[in-house]
Design a protein around this motif. Structure first.
Motif, PDB file in Angstrom:
ATOM      1  N   VAL A  53     -11.810  -2.319  -4.247  1.00 24.37           N
ATOM      2  CA  VAL A  53     -12.397  -0.772  -3.143  1.00 24.37           C
ATOM      3  C   VAL A  53     -11.677  -1.399  -1.954  1.00 24.37           C
ATOM      4  CG1 VAL A  53     -14.148   0.652  -1.840  1.00 24.37           C
ATOM      5  CG2 VAL A  53     -14.237   0.039  -3.996  1.00 24.37           C
ATOM      6  N   VAL A  54     -10.888  -1.055  -0.867  1.00 21.68           N
ATOM      7  CA  VAL A  54     -10.153  -0.991   0.191  1.00 21.68           C
ATOM      8  C   VAL A  54     -11.047  -0.094   1.334  1.00 21.68           C
ATOM      9  CG1 VAL A  54      -8.265  -0.781   1.730  1.00 21.68           C
ATOM     10  CG2 VAL A  54      -7.891  -1.324  -0.558  1.00 21.68           C
ATOM     11  N   ASP A  98     -10.876  -2.387   7.170  1.00 23.15           N
ATOM     12  CA  ASP A  98      -9.623  -3.592   6.544  1.00 23.15           C
ATOM     13  C   ASP A  98      -8.654  -3.255   6.838  1.00 23.15           C
ATOM     14  OD1 ASP A  98     -12.348  -5.188   6.259  1.00 23.15           O
ATOM     15  OD2 ASP A  98     -11.849  -4.809   4.146  1.00 23.15           O
ATOM     16  N   TRP A  99      -7.918  -1.770   5.730  1.00 23.44           N
ATOM     17  CA  TRP A  99      -6.809  -1.887   6.606  1.00 23.44           C
ATOM     18  C   TRP A  99      -6.377  -1.826   8.154  1.00 23.44           C
ATOM     19  CZ3 TRP A  99      -4.858   2.714   7.132  1.00 23.44           C
ATOM     20  CH2 TRP A  99      -5.457   3.768   7.339  1.00 23.44           C
ATOM     21  N   ILE A 126      -2.108   2.383   3.640  1.00 26.42           N
ATOM     22  CA  ILE A 126      -3.345   1.291   2.641  1.00 26.42           C
ATOM     23  C   ILE A 126      -2.736   0.520   1.810  1.00 26.42           C
ATOM     24  CG2 ILE A 126      -4.802   1.985   0.295  1.00 26.42           C
ATOM     25  CD1 ILE A 126      -6.055   4.892   2.357  1.00 26.42           C
ATOM     26  N   SER A 127      -1.021   1.390   1.084  1.00 25.49           N
ATOM     27  CA  SER A 127      -0.858   1.175  -0.150  1.00 25.49           C
ATOM     28  C   SER A 127       0.303  -0.422  -0.087  1.00 25.49           C
ATOM     29  CB  SER A 127       0.180   1.635  -0.501  1.00 25.49           C
ATOM     30  OG  SER A 127       1.497   2.461   0.139  1.00 25.49           O
ATOM     31  N   LEU A 128       0.472   0.075   1.360  1.00 30.10           N
ATOM     32  CA  LEU A 128       1.669  -1.774   2.676  1.00 30.10           C
ATOM     33  C   LEU A 128       0.533  -2.818   2.696  1.00 30.10           C
ATOM     34  CD1 LEU A 128       3.714   0.264   5.263  1.00 30.10           C
ATOM     35  CD2 LEU A 128       4.037  -0.940   3.168  1.00 30.10           C
ATOM     36  N   TYR A 129      -1.371  -2.129   3.060  1.00 29.95           N
ATOM     37  CA  TYR A 129      -2.213  -2.823   2.864  1.00 29.95           C
ATOM     38  C   TYR A 129      -1.820  -3.765   1.744  1.00 29.95           C
ATOM     39  CZ  TYR A 129      -6.320  -5.347   3.486  1.00 29.95           C
ATOM     40  OH  TYR A 129      -7.737  -5.942   3.518  1.00 29.95           O
ATOM     41  N   GLY A 130      -2.543  -3.061  -0.126  1.00 28.20           N
ATOM     42  CA  GLY A 130      -2.334  -3.490  -0.784  1.00 28.20           C
ATOM     43  C   GLY A 130      -1.125  -4.228  -1.143  1.00 28.20           C
TER      44      GLY A 130
END
Length: 75
Positions: A2-3, A7-8, A48-52
């Motif tokens: 879970v993000v 955080d992001w 969010i995807s870039l953070y992941g």
């Protein structure tokens, strides 16, 4: 995994402002279709995807630049 939003958003230097998230996503992915104000959810998904991806890669690795000789082969 879970993000959490905090955080992001912290990773990208953002506040709660959805327009700020849209502008940041345009900055990082200029080819993304984010021209409308209501594209903020799409922009957040991109961020969010870039953070992941950044989390999976880990900390940046220092690299050295190799000069290419005139004949085009690496040294």
């Amino acid at each position: 995994e879970v993000v959490r939003p905090q955080d992001w958003k912290r990773h990208h230097g953002l506040s709660r402002d959805k327009e700020q998230a849209r502008r940041r996503a345009i900055e990082l992915c200029p080819e993304a279709p984010l021209t409308r104000k209501k594209d903020h959810n799409r922009a957040e998904a991109i961020l969010i995807s870039l953070y992941g991806g950044a989390r999976r890669r880990g900390p940046p690795i220092k690299t050295t630049t190799t000069r290419m000789p005139r004949n085009g082969s690496a040294t």
